[in-house]
Enzyme design. Structure first.
Site, PDB file in Angstrom:
ATOM      1  N   ASP A  77      19.827  -8.270  31.082  1.00 50.64           N
ATOM      2  CA  ASP A  77      20.641  -9.266  30.376  1.00 50.64           C
ATOM      3  C   ASP A  77      21.699  -9.907  31.268  1.00 50.64           C
ATOM      4  O   ASP A  77      22.884  -9.916  30.952  1.00 50.64           O
ATOM      5  CB  ASP A  77      21.290  -8.620  29.135  1.00 50.64           C
ATOM      6  CG  ASP A  77      20.238  -8.089  28.192  1.00 50.64           C
ATOM      7  OD1 ASP A  77      19.567  -8.898  27.540  1.00 50.64           O
ATOM      8  OD2 ASP A  77      20.041  -6.851  28.155  1.00 50.64           O
TER       9      ASP A  77
ATOM     10  N   HIS B 122      23.041  -6.101  23.846  1.00 44.92           N
ATOM     11  CA  HIS B 122      24.238  -6.387  24.636  1.00 44.92           C
ATOM     12  C   HIS B 122      25.340  -5.369  24.342  1.00 44.92           C
ATOM     13  O   HIS B 122      26.463  -5.706  23.992  1.00 44.92           O
ATOM     14  CB  HIS B 122      24.728  -7.810  24.360  1.00 44.92           C
ATOM     15  CG  HIS B 122      23.874  -8.836  25.021  1.00 44.92           C
ATOM     16  ND1 HIS B 122      24.332 -10.061  25.436  1.00 44.92           N
ATOM     17  CD2 HIS B 122      22.570  -8.812  25.364  1.00 44.92           C
ATOM     18  CE1 HIS B 122      23.359 -10.752  25.986  1.00 44.92           C
ATOM     19  NE2 HIS B 122      22.265 -10.012  25.937  1.00 44.92           N
TER      20      HIS B 122
ATOM     21  N   HIS C 114      21.508 -13.114  32.283  1.00 48.09           N
ATOM     22  CA  HIS C 114      21.720 -14.430  31.652  1.00 48.09           C
ATOM     23  C   HIS C 114      22.321 -15.466  32.601  1.00 48.09           C
ATOM     24  O   HIS C 114      23.267 -16.181  32.229  1.00 48.09           O
ATOM     25  CB  HIS C 114      22.597 -14.300  30.397  1.00 48.09           C
ATOM     26  CG  HIS C 114      21.904 -13.617  29.261  1.00 48.09           C
ATOM     27  ND1 HIS C 114      21.050 -14.270  28.407  1.00 48.09           N
ATOM     28  CD2 HIS C 114      21.901 -12.316  28.863  1.00 48.09           C
ATOM     29  CE1 HIS C 114      20.569 -13.402  27.526  1.00 48.09           C
ATOM     30  NE2 HIS C 114      21.059 -12.209  27.785  1.00 48.09           N
TER      31      HIS C 114
ATOM     32  N   ASP D  62      15.730 -11.009  30.818  1.00 49.20           N
ATOM     33  CA  ASP D  62      16.815 -11.977  30.737  1.00 49.20           C
ATOM     34  C   ASP D  62      17.623 -12.068  32.035  1.00 49.20           C
ATOM     35  O   ASP D  62      18.857 -12.038  32.018  1.00 49.20           O
ATOM     36  CB  ASP D  62      17.748 -11.667  29.539  1.00 49.20           C
ATOM     37  CG  ASP D  62      17.083 -11.958  28.210  1.00 49.20           C
ATOM     38  OD1 ASP D  62      15.969 -12.522  28.213  1.00 49.20           O
ATOM     39  OD2 ASP D  62      17.667 -11.631  27.166  1.00 49.20           O
TER      40      ASP D  62
ATOM     41  N   HIS E 256      18.031  -6.155  26.381  1.00 53.62           N
ATOM     42  CA  HIS E 256      18.101  -6.964  25.161  1.00 53.62           C
ATOM     43  C   HIS E 256      19.337  -6.666  24.311  1.00 53.62           C
ATOM     44  O   HIS E 256      19.914  -7.583  23.731  1.00 53.62           O
ATOM     45  CB  HIS E 256      16.843  -6.775  24.301  1.00 53.62           C
ATOM     46  CG  HIS E 256      16.764  -7.733  23.144  1.00 53.62           C
ATOM     47  ND1 HIS E 256      16.928  -9.086  23.285  1.00 53.62           N
ATOM     48  CD2 HIS E 256      16.544  -7.524  21.812  1.00 53.62           C
ATOM     49  CE1 HIS E 256      16.797  -9.673  22.105  1.00 53.62           C
ATOM     50  NE2 HIS E 256      16.576  -8.742  21.203  1.00 53.62           N
TER      51      HIS E 256
ATOM     52  N   HIS F 268      14.746 -14.305  26.629  1.00 53.87           N
ATOM     53  CA  HIS F 268      15.188 -15.622  27.092  1.00 53.87           C
ATOM     54  C   HIS F 268      14.325 -16.151  28.229  1.00 53.87           C
ATOM     55  O   HIS F 268      14.454 -17.301  28.617  1.00 53.87           O
ATOM     56  CB  HIS F 268      16.646 -15.550  27.562  1.00 53.87           C
ATOM     57  CG  HIS F 268      17.609 -15.485  26.432  1.00 53.87           C
ATOM     58  ND1 HIS F 268      18.407 -16.540  26.068  1.00 53.87           N
ATOM     59  CD2 HIS F 268      17.880 -14.497  25.550  1.00 53.87           C
ATOM     60  CE1 HIS F 268      19.146 -16.198  25.037  1.00 53.87           C
ATOM     61  NE2 HIS F 268      18.838 -14.949  24.702  1.00 53.87           N
TER      62      HIS F 268
ATOM     63  N   HIS G  52      12.228  -4.596  26.792  1.00 54.58           N
ATOM     64  CA  HIS G  52      13.308  -5.521  26.443  1.00 54.58           C
ATOM     65  C   HIS G  52      13.302  -5.710  24.916  1.00 54.58           C
ATOM     66  O   HIS G  52      12.919  -6.751  24.401  1.00 54.58           O
ATOM     67  CB  HIS G  52      13.111  -6.865  27.156  1.00 54.58           C
ATOM     68  CG  HIS G  52      14.267  -7.803  26.978  1.00 54.58           C
ATOM     69  ND1 HIS G  52      15.364  -7.817  27.804  1.00 54.58           N
ATOM     70  CD2 HIS G  52      14.516  -8.754  26.049  1.00 54.58           C
ATOM     71  CE1 HIS G  52      16.214  -8.737  27.400  1.00 54.58           C
ATOM     72  NE2 HIS G  52      15.728  -9.328  26.327  1.00 54.58           N
TER      73      HIS G  52
END
Lengths: 513, 418
Positions: B9, B200, B11, B48, B198, B84, B165
């Site tokens: 994650d 957070h 991102h 992600d 996945h 994502h 994930h």
């Protein structure tokens, strides 16, 4: 006009609740048979509750004739026109008068000497499929099954509570499985099943898991789930003192102590008690007793300063969202089966209490906000209901969430589906609140009397009927039926074969790494 | 003793604001540098890496430069898709990076006779066996789990890592109760380490039959809620797992690319003017220089409109006083005079999702895919797609075609428009 072949007998006397019918020779009227008299553009449905012999020949002559045959004096001896002189008399009660689509409780006797025939499928066409239907079985006349499905409106049925009673082996679980299978595909009601025998999901053999919509509409929680099942692990922080009410017996001092711990430590109150954290105003002896009670109830102990649960059901780290997952599923119209077979009685009831309390609270809040209509009706299926609803227990430990729901859940669209062998030990007011009773075979007279006394219809003459109910045969007595409807519920395995539909909406799955 | 880094994650490219874009790259670079410094044997990214499937090329360039540096230090980077990293049209930047050898996807397998059979990938240096399942668009990976041949995976010997994930129901924090998750029973048992992504929210878990199940949480901040939580003190970073035949040690490595201040203000029982005045006064006393400032305003104003409070001015003032960035959350602020539709939520995404879920039942729909939760999910996805802006150098025509194509995919109308 029906053909002569269907004539079963003739009305020859009696009273409103006890009409006498002479059986036509060659017919075999059974206990529980539904019979019909046609008249005045409508018809009267009657039910047989007793059978006896009738004879034109005096008793002494019959005894003599029997003696002659038995002792070998007259092998060919018989009565003249025996079909006229000896016969069967059926005692029946009128259960419904049908005129067009109007079904009423009968208030007049059928015409004297009128012909009586067996009920047909056509006679029961007023039993239509309601909105939000829940399947219960087919109409039964004696031991004959009519091809007429019996449904009740699920919102009425579940919110107003259901009790299913019989001695063991008469098909209680089978009936519940059939009902649950039927609602699994609907998403109209939430149903929580606390399953102490792990018999509903179908871990081995057929079960609710085999429903085509099971993946979408069934959630299964177990301490040892199969692939795709959810682990039954409840975080200790999800438990509040109120969840123990009426489940575990606490003294006043202990009650006071757990409330203080909860107020002081919130989600960590159980952990703090287990770890022996002292707080002001609580005697160390009280704390010790509480530790012992919680350790026994939750099967937890301390090991290397970690809280360990013997059956892995309670945890101080995992399972934080388990209860909200279950609530979410129920509110979404899913069926939630919780396998409690590895749990002790108290732990099972406690988990049920946590979920039931949360769901009732949510529905109460929704009602206060005027949003109860947006909520689906939720039913809580509880086996061996007297564990929480017996008079003696309620008097000793006090009210619990289950008895609260039985008394006031209806107003909040939360109902109980109580399964039991022992109706007689449950409080009368709770039994009265159970507005649908499904009675299966029961040999125990006290239990039959208890259910008859609290039935929605007059079952005072059905004692023998109930005693003679075979496996799968039942009587539904409900404020939502015009009369006590005799049904036959098919064997679950046969039922699902019949209902199996091909649901294949997913298409081919292509794997992408 | 071997070591690997587990992160998820990240991102990259989640933020539009330059400051945050810079900080997220700082966090990523710091994490990569730590891996080099700690001499990990490999890095495993559990989904992600980027915020969208085809991110801004500037972000990709920076990330590739850093990953190349890691690679040149002899540390391979393994990855799986996150939710994502998916695009309705197929190819994503992850595929490109895999093709050119910057990263290596470790999810390999095929569906045979209705069963998904996965192949292990063995890290040549350590002998660690990696396998996993990537995320697909919302919830679709659960169908992979349904048909996963776990027996084959369970009987494999050696040091095994399962990368995934997806949120796990058993370890889901209560505040994420609306999040779609899968039960842990879908995962094969007996692995040494379950490397998750996945969710957070950092957590280290264990459950009977499973080894360590670890979610590192975001490396930086992908969502508004992440910034708030970081400002509230939640640590961000990744894990370094030391192992031989089994896991010996799991260390959390904190990455802190910025200092922050969290300030929450309850405007209840005040009108808009009083609230503005009091809030301004309270903020004046706070040290904000070189810090990311998170301001959360909630409560019901007794009078005036919520828009009467000049939040732009408040933000400007904080920036002028040296704040690196000001994050404002006023979703919980309402006014008695102007009651709107009340939908509570932590961020725009969750509010939208709840609105769809609550209202999908009010629309008469005949198509199964549009009903209930499925309809709500599809609507959420569609909104996410339509929110995308043209990319740099993307022509209007290409942008239009891309949007149409993605919309058709989201609405599952591929067959209709064939």
């Amino acid at each position: 006009m029906k053909g002569e072949i269907e004539i079963a007998g003739q009305v020859i006397g009696g009273r409103v609740a006890s009409i006498m019918i002479r059986e036509k020779s060659g017919r075999k009227i059974e206990l529980g048979d539904l019979l019909v008299v046609e008249e005045d553009g409508g018809y009267l449905i009657m039910q047989v509750y007793d059978l006896g012999y009738g004879s034109q020949i005096p008793q002494s002559i019959r005894e003599l004739a029997a003696g002659l045959k038995l002792e070998g004096y007259g092998n060919g001896l018989d009565f003249l026109d025996p079909q006229l002189r000896n016969y069967v008399m059926a005692q029946v009660k009128a259960v419904a008068r049908v005129t067009g689509e109007l079904v009423k409780i009968p208030k007049v006797l059928p015409s004297f000497f009128s012909s009586v025939r067996y009920v047909t499928r056509e006679d029961m066409k007023f039993l239509t499929k309601p909105a939000n239907p829940v399947y219960l079985g087919k109409v039964r006349s004696g031991s004959k099954v009519l091809d007429v499905d019996v449904y009740l409106n699920g919102d009425d049925l579940f919110a107003h509570h259901v009790i299913i009673s019989s001695t063991t082996g008469r098909g209680k679980s089978n009936l519940v499985k059939v009902m649950l299978w039927d609602i699994t595909g609907q998403s109209r009601f939430g149903a929580l099943v606390l399953d102490p025998h792990d018999e509903y999901f179908g871990r081995s053999g057929k079960g609710l898991k085999d429903h085509p919509e099971a993946k979408r509409n069934l959630s299964y929680f177990s301490t040892n789930p199969p692939v795709g099942g959810n682990t039954l692990v409840v975080n200790l922080g999800s438990i509040s003192p109120e969840h123990f009410e009426g489940i575990i017996e606490f003294s006043d001092a202990q009650q006071h102590a757990i409330r203080l711990y909860h107020r002081e430590f919130r989600d960590e109150w159980i952990e703090k008690i287990l770890r022996g954290t002292q707080i002001e105003g609580i005697a160390s002896t009280t704390l010790s007793v509480l530790q012992r009670i919680l350790r026994a109830t939750l099967s937890v102990y301390l090991e290397d300063d970690r809280i360990v649960c013997r059956n892995n059901v309670f945890s101080d780290s995992s399972g934080k969202a388990t209860i909200s997952e279950i609530i979410k599923a129920l509110e979404g119209g899913k069926l939630v089966v919780v396998d409690t077979s590895k749990l002790g009685d108290e732990a099972e009831l406690l988990i049920g209490s946590i979920i039931a309390t949360e769901i009732l609270t949510k529905h109460q809040e929704a009602k206060a906000e005027g949003k109860l209509d947006e909520k689906r009706t939720v039913s809580i299926v509880i086996e061996e209901a007297p564990r929480v609803l017996a008079c003696e227990r309620l008097a000793k430990i006090g009210e619990n969430i289950y008895s609260r729901i039985a008394r006031e859940g209806r107003k909040f669209k939360v109902g109980l589906l109580a399964i039991t062998q022992l109706v007689s030990i449950m409080p009368r007011d709770i039994l009265t609140n159970m507005n649908t009773k499904i009675v299966l075979g029961n040999e125990m007279a006290t239990e039959r009397h208890a259910i008859i006394e609290s039935a929605a219809q007059d079952l005072s003459t059905d004692d023998r009927n109930i005693a003679s109910l075979d496996k799968g045969e039942a009587i539904i007595t409900s404020i939502f039926t015009k009369f006590a409807v005799p049904i036959y519920t098919p064997l679950f395995e046969d039922f699902i074969k019949e209902r199996a539909e091909k649901f294949d909406t997913k298409g081919e799955l292509i794997f992408q790494g | 003793m071997h070591k690997f880094a587990h992160m998820a994650d990240i991102h990259l490219g989640a933020h539009r604001e330059q400051v945050l874009q810079r900080l997220e790259m700082v966090a990523f670079s710091e994490a990569m540098d730590m891996c080099i410094e700690e001499k990990v044997d490999f890095i495993l990214i559990c989904g992600d890496l980027f915020h969208i499937g085809i991110p801004d090329l500037g972000v990709v360039k920076e990330a590739v430069r850093k990953m190349k540096e890691v690679q040149d230090s002899g540390i391979p980077i393994y990855a799986i898709y996150g939710s994502h990293d998916y695009t309705p049209t197929g190819t994503t930047v992850i595929d490109i990076l895999d093709t050119v050898g910057i990263i290596k996807k470790v999810v390999r397998g095929k569906i045979t006779e209705g069963k998904l059979r996965l192949d292990f990938f063995t890290d040549p240096k350590t002998g660690a066996k990696l396998v996993g399942i990537s995320a697909r668009k919302i919830g679709l990976e659960s169908r992979y789990y349904e048909i996963l041949d776990v027996e084959n995976l369970e009987k494999e010997g050696g040091f095994k890592v399962f990368a995934f994930h997806s949120g796990l129901t058993e370890f889901k924090p209560d505040y994420l109760s609306q999040m779609e998750t899968i039960p842990i029973s879908y995962l094969p048992k007996g692995f040494d380490y379950y490397a998750g992504g996945h969710v957070h929210n950092r957590s280290e878990n264990s459950l009977l039959g499973y080894g360590r199940v670890v979610f590192p949480g975001p490396l930086f901040t992908g969502y508004a809620r992440d910034i708030e939580q970081t400002a509230k003190g939640e640590k961000r970073g990744f894990y370094i797992v030391s192992f031989q035949d089994k896991v010996e040690k799991v260390d959390f490595i904190e990455i802190k690319p910025f200092d922050s201040v969290y300030f929450e203000y309850d405007a209840s029982l005040k009108n808009s003017l009083q609230a503005q005045k009091e809030l301004t006064e309270k903020l004046a006393g706070l040290e904000v220089k070189d810090k990311v400032f998170v301001l959360k305003v909630r409560g019901e104003l007794s009078g005036g409109k919520t828009s009467d409070i000049n939040f732009s001015q408040i933000k400007r003032t904080l920036i002028e006083r040296g704040a690196l960035y000001v994050h404002l959350n006023r979703f919980g602020l309402t006014s008695k005079e102007f009651a709107a539709v009340k939908v509570m939520g932590e961020d725009i995404g969750s509010i939208e999702s709840r609105l769809f879920k609550e209202n999908v039942g009010a629309v008469r729909l005949t198509h199964e895919a549009l009903k209930d939760e499925r309809g709500a999910i599809m609507a959420t996805e569609l909104l996410q797609n339509l929110r995308q802006e043209p990319k740099a150098n993307e022509s209007k025509k290409d942008y239009g075609e891309r949007m149409v194509k993605q919309t058709i995919e989201t609405l599952q109308l591929r067959e209709v428009f064939k």
